[in-house]
Design a protein around this motif. Structure first.
Motif, PDB file in Angstrom:
ATOM      1  N   PRO A  42      59.238 -35.312 -12.593  1.00 20.95           N
ATOM      2  CA  PRO A  42      60.515 -35.322 -13.303  1.00 20.95           C
ATOM      3  C   PRO A  42      61.603 -36.135 -12.607  1.00 20.95           C
ATOM      4  O   PRO A  42      62.341 -36.880 -13.258  1.00 20.95           O
ATOM      5  CB  PRO A  42      60.889 -33.832 -13.360  1.00 20.95           C
ATOM      6  N   GLU A  43      61.700 -36.020 -11.286  1.00 17.90           N
ATOM      7  CA  GLU A  43      62.727 -36.762 -10.552  1.00 17.90           C
ATOM      8  C   GLU A  43      62.470 -38.266 -10.626  1.00 17.90           C
ATOM      9  O   GLU A  43      63.384 -39.063 -10.873  1.00 17.90           O
ATOM     10  CB  GLU A  43      62.764 -36.308  -9.093  1.00 17.90           C
ATOM     11  N   ALA A  44      61.211 -38.667 -10.423  1.00 15.36           N
ATOM     12  CA  ALA A  44      60.866 -40.081 -10.504  1.00 15.36           C
ATOM     13  C   ALA A  44      61.083 -40.611 -11.912  1.00 15.36           C
ATOM     14  O   ALA A  44      61.510 -41.759 -12.102  1.00 15.36           O
ATOM     15  CB  ALA A  44      59.410 -40.291 -10.077  1.00 15.36           C
ATOM     16  N   ALA A  45      60.807 -39.785 -12.923  1.00 13.42           N
ATOM     17  CA  ALA A  45      60.991 -40.204 -14.308  1.00 13.42           C
ATOM     18  C   ALA A  45      62.464 -40.430 -14.625  1.00 13.42           C
ATOM     19  O   ALA A  45      62.818 -41.357 -15.362  1.00 13.42           O
ATOM     20  CB  ALA A  45      60.400 -39.162 -15.249  1.00 13.42           C
ATOM     21  N   GLN A  46      63.335 -39.598 -14.083  1.00  9.54           N
ATOM     22  CA  GLN A  46      64.756 -39.783 -14.301  1.00  9.54           C
ATOM     23  C   GLN A  46      65.237 -41.074 -13.647  1.00  9.54           C
ATOM     24  O   GLN A  46      66.015 -41.831 -14.232  1.00  9.54           O
ATOM     25  CB  GLN A  46      65.529 -38.591 -13.747  1.00  9.54           C
ATOM     26  N   ASP A  47      64.780 -41.341 -12.417  1.00 10.29           N
ATOM     27  CA  ASP A  47      65.145 -42.589 -11.735  1.00 10.29           C
ATOM     28  C   ASP A  47      64.664 -43.796 -12.535  1.00 10.29           C
ATOM     29  O   ASP A  47      65.400 -44.767 -12.718  1.00 10.29           O
ATOM     30  CB  ASP A  47      64.528 -42.629 -10.332  1.00 10.29           C
ATOM     31  N   ALA A  48      63.412 -43.725 -12.995  1.00 11.93           N
ATOM     32  CA  ALA A  48      62.841 -44.839 -13.744  1.00 11.93           C
ATOM     33  C   ALA A  48      63.586 -45.059 -15.054  1.00 11.93           C
ATOM     34  O   ALA A  48      63.823 -46.206 -15.459  1.00 11.93           O
ATOM     35  CB  ALA A  48      61.360 -44.584 -14.011  1.00 11.93           C
ATOM     36  N   THR A  49      63.958 -43.977 -15.714  1.00 13.26           N
ATOM     37  CA  THR A  49      64.680 -44.093 -16.980  1.00 13.26           C
ATOM     38  C   THR A  49      65.982 -44.861 -16.795  1.00 13.26           C
ATOM     39  O   THR A  49      66.317 -45.751 -17.583  1.00 13.26           O
ATOM     40  CB  THR A  49      64.966 -42.696 -17.562  1.00 13.26           C
ATOM     41  N   GLN A  50      66.704 -44.542 -15.744  1.00 16.02           N
ATOM     42  CA  GLN A  50      67.957 -45.251 -15.481  1.00 16.02           C
ATOM     43  C   GLN A  50      67.715 -46.726 -15.201  1.00 16.02           C
ATOM     44  O   GLN A  50      68.431 -47.600 -15.726  1.00 16.02           O
ATOM     45  CB  GLN A  50      68.684 -44.599 -14.302  1.00 16.02           C
ATOM     46  N   GLU A  51      66.712 -47.029 -14.381  1.00 15.89           N
ATOM     47  CA  GLU A  51      66.403 -48.425 -14.058  1.00 15.89           C
ATOM     48  C   GLU A  51      65.995 -49.198 -15.305  1.00 15.89           C
ATOM     49  O   GLU A  51      66.384 -50.361 -15.491  1.00 15.89           O
ATOM     50  CB  GLU A  51      65.279 -48.475 -13.021  1.00 15.89           C
ATOM     51  N   ILE A  52      65.204 -48.570 -16.152  1.00 16.78           N
ATOM     52  CA  ILE A  52      64.738 -49.238 -17.372  1.00 16.78           C
ATOM     53  C   ILE A  52      65.899 -49.482 -18.328  1.00 16.78           C
ATOM     54  O   ILE A  52      66.014 -50.562 -18.927  1.00 16.78           O
ATOM     55  CB  ILE A  52      63.635 -48.403 -18.047  1.00 16.78           C
TER      56      ILE A  52
END
Length: 269
Positions: A42-52
């Motif tokens: 979940p934490e990595a997914a949130q970071d990735a979502t922002q970057e994307i």
């Protein structure tokens, strides 16, 4: 609706902040759902979502309308999730063999199984379902998520991955077979003869810190553990594999990432 989206895109390209905000908010849940299914963290997914989303904003001027806007967004997202160094560095590099062994090592006897705490059991079910896909390499994982979990048409998914539809179908067939074989052999929800069940696994998962102190917020709209159990028991083990993978709920973004990233970047030229 299509015309409205086209107008919104043109306005966003012309530095209309409100249009850009609406456009990004309209895709943030889709980006998050893809990210969490690709990363299982979940934490990595949130970071990735922002970057994307930042990439979507800064690359918006390159969108020519040759495909649906959502298809283009998924292409931007998949490219990031497959190539970004930060993502590659955090990939657990699991295999079905090691994951299966991990599940077996932590099981308790039926008599010591966790009581029917369906909230915690469902949290475990969802996290295990997602972790299972980490056993696929990133290429086959992306193929499986697009084709089986998100149920995209072959031509659209192939376009997103930058491959021919025939190649996509072959990759999907291999990924599907691997997931079905593993699920049938290990998951008690999919097969009554499989060794692992969520009640038998829960104590070890808690002891190992595999679950948080509270269920992850994005899982709030997922089917319950009891509903998933009934659903999986009503079909054969092969079909149960994909039904369990899809039984995650909409996986909405847990916060307004659009507002956050829009404050970090300038509107596109």
């Amino acid at each position: 609706m299509v015309e409205d989206k086209d107008i919104l895109i043109r306005q966003a390209k012309d530095d209309d902040a409100a249009a850009l905000s609406e456009l990004v908010k309209g895709v943030q849940d889709k980006v998050f759902r893809l990210s969490i299914r690709m990363l299982a963290d979940p934490e990595a997914a949130q970071d990735a979502t922002q970057e994307i989303l930042i990439r979507v904003i800064t690359k918006l001027s390159t969108f020519k309308g040759d495909s649906r806007f959502e298809t283009w967004v998924h292409k931007v997202a998949v490219n990031y999730l497959l190539t970004a160094r930060k993502v590659i560095a955090r990939d657990p590099g699991l295999s079905f063999e090691t994951f299966g062994q991990d599940l077996i090592d932590g099981l308790v006897d039926e008599n010591l199984a966790s009581p029917e705490d369906h909230v915690m059991l469902n949290d475990l079910r969802l996290r295990c379902t997602m972790a299972m896909l980490m056993c696929l390499d990133r290429k086959h994982r992306a193929t499986y998520v697009l084709g089986e979990v998100l149920e995209m048409e072959n031509t659209e998914a192939a376009l997103i991955l930058g491959i021919e539809p025939a190649a996509f179908r072959k990759q999907l067939s291999r990924a599907r077979a691997s997931v079905q074989e593993f699920t049938a052999a290990h998951c008690g929800l999919a097969s009554p003869t499989a060794p692992c069940s969520c009640p038998r696994r829960l104590p070890a998962a808690l002891n190992c810190g595999r679950l948080g102190a509270a269920p992850y917020a994005a899982f709030g709209e997922a089917p319950s553990y009891a509903a998933a159990k009934v659903m999986a028991g009503a079909v054969n083990s092969g079909l149960a594999a994909v039904k369990l993978q899809r039984a995650t709920g909409p996986l909405r973004a847990p916060e307004d990432f659009a507002a956050k990233v829009l404050s970090l970047v300038d509107p596109p030229d």
